[in-house]
Scaffold this motif. Sequence first.
Motif, PDB file in Angstrom:
ATOM      1  N   VAL A  43      -6.139 -45.231 -51.463  1.00 41.95           N
ATOM      2  CA  VAL A  43      -7.049 -45.010 -52.570  1.00 41.95           C
ATOM      3  C   VAL A  43      -7.698 -43.657 -52.315  1.00 41.95           C
ATOM      4  O   VAL A  43      -8.401 -43.469 -51.322  1.00 41.95           O
ATOM      5  N   GLU A  44      -7.421 -42.700 -53.180  1.00 42.23           N
ATOM      6  CA  GLU A  44      -7.956 -41.349 -53.014  1.00 42.23           C
ATOM      7  C   GLU A  44      -9.457 -41.356 -53.258  1.00 42.23           C
ATOM      8  O   GLU A  44      -9.942 -41.969 -54.199  1.00 42.23           O
ATOM      9  N   THR A  45     -10.194 -40.664 -52.389  1.00 41.59           N
ATOM     10  CA  THR A  45     -11.633 -40.539 -52.535  1.00 41.59           C
ATOM     11  C   THR A  45     -12.044 -39.098 -52.280  1.00 41.59           C
ATOM     12  O   THR A  45     -11.240 -38.283 -51.823  1.00 41.59           O
ATOM     13  N   GLU A  46     -13.292 -38.809 -52.552  1.00 41.80           N
ATOM     14  CA  GLU A  46     -13.856 -37.497 -52.299  1.00 41.80           C
ATOM     15  C   GLU A  46     -14.433 -37.400 -50.893  1.00 41.80           C
ATOM     16  O   GLU A  46     -14.845 -36.338 -50.459  1.00 41.80           O
ATOM     17  N   GLU A  47     -14.502 -38.544 -50.178  1.00 40.52           N
ATOM     18  CA  GLU A  47     -15.118 -38.581 -48.862  1.00 40.52           C
ATOM     19  C   GLU A  47     -14.255 -37.880 -47.819  1.00 40.52           C
ATOM     20  O   GLU A  47     -13.035 -37.905 -47.893  1.00 40.52           O
ATOM     21  N   THR A  48     -14.924 -37.283 -46.835  1.00 41.16           N
ATOM     22  CA  THR A  48     -14.202 -36.714 -45.711  1.00 41.16           C
ATOM     23  C   THR A  48     -14.135 -37.772 -44.611  1.00 41.16           C
ATOM     24  O   THR A  48     -15.096 -38.513 -44.410  1.00 41.16           O
ATOM     25  N   PRO A  49     -13.026 -37.879 -43.899  1.00 47.69           N
ATOM     26  CA  PRO A  49     -12.908 -38.909 -42.864  1.00 47.69           C
ATOM     27  C   PRO A  49     -13.826 -38.617 -41.685  1.00 47.69           C
ATOM     28  O   PRO A  49     -14.114 -37.457 -41.378  1.00 47.69           O
ATOM     29  N   ASP A  50     -14.275 -39.680 -41.037  1.00 48.73           N
ATOM     30  CA  ASP A  50     -15.065 -39.534 -39.817  1.00 48.73           C
ATOM     31  C   ASP A  50     -14.164 -39.009 -38.708  1.00 48.73           C
ATOM     32  O   ASP A  50     -12.970 -39.302 -38.686  1.00 48.73           O
ATOM     33  N   PRO A  51     -14.717 -38.249 -37.759  1.00 43.54           N
ATOM     34  CA  PRO A  51     -13.884 -37.723 -36.663  1.00 43.54           C
ATOM     35  C   PRO A  51     -13.171 -38.830 -35.879  1.00 43.54           C
ATOM     36  O   PRO A  51     -12.059 -38.644 -35.419  1.00 43.54           O
TER      37      PRO A  51
END
Length: 73
Positions: A43-51
């Motif tokens: 599911v595409e989101t605008e969030e950046t992944p956590d390290p």
Amino acid sequence: MAEARTPRCPICGKPTAQPFRPFCSRRCADVDLHRWFSGAYRVETEETPDPGEAEWTAKADPAMTPPSRRGPR
């Protein structure tokens, strides 16, 4: 009058079986589950992944993978 369409398995296209709906068999249900676990469905989101999450999405470096205990086939 329009005919009722038989639901089809989303993996292979065969008619669905009641015990495995919406799939036709346990195999197709397992194939779908594997696709979810492997990240094929996203599911595409605008969030950046956590390290810390990069280890789940990045491919493993073969040089860092321990050798298998299984011998050659």
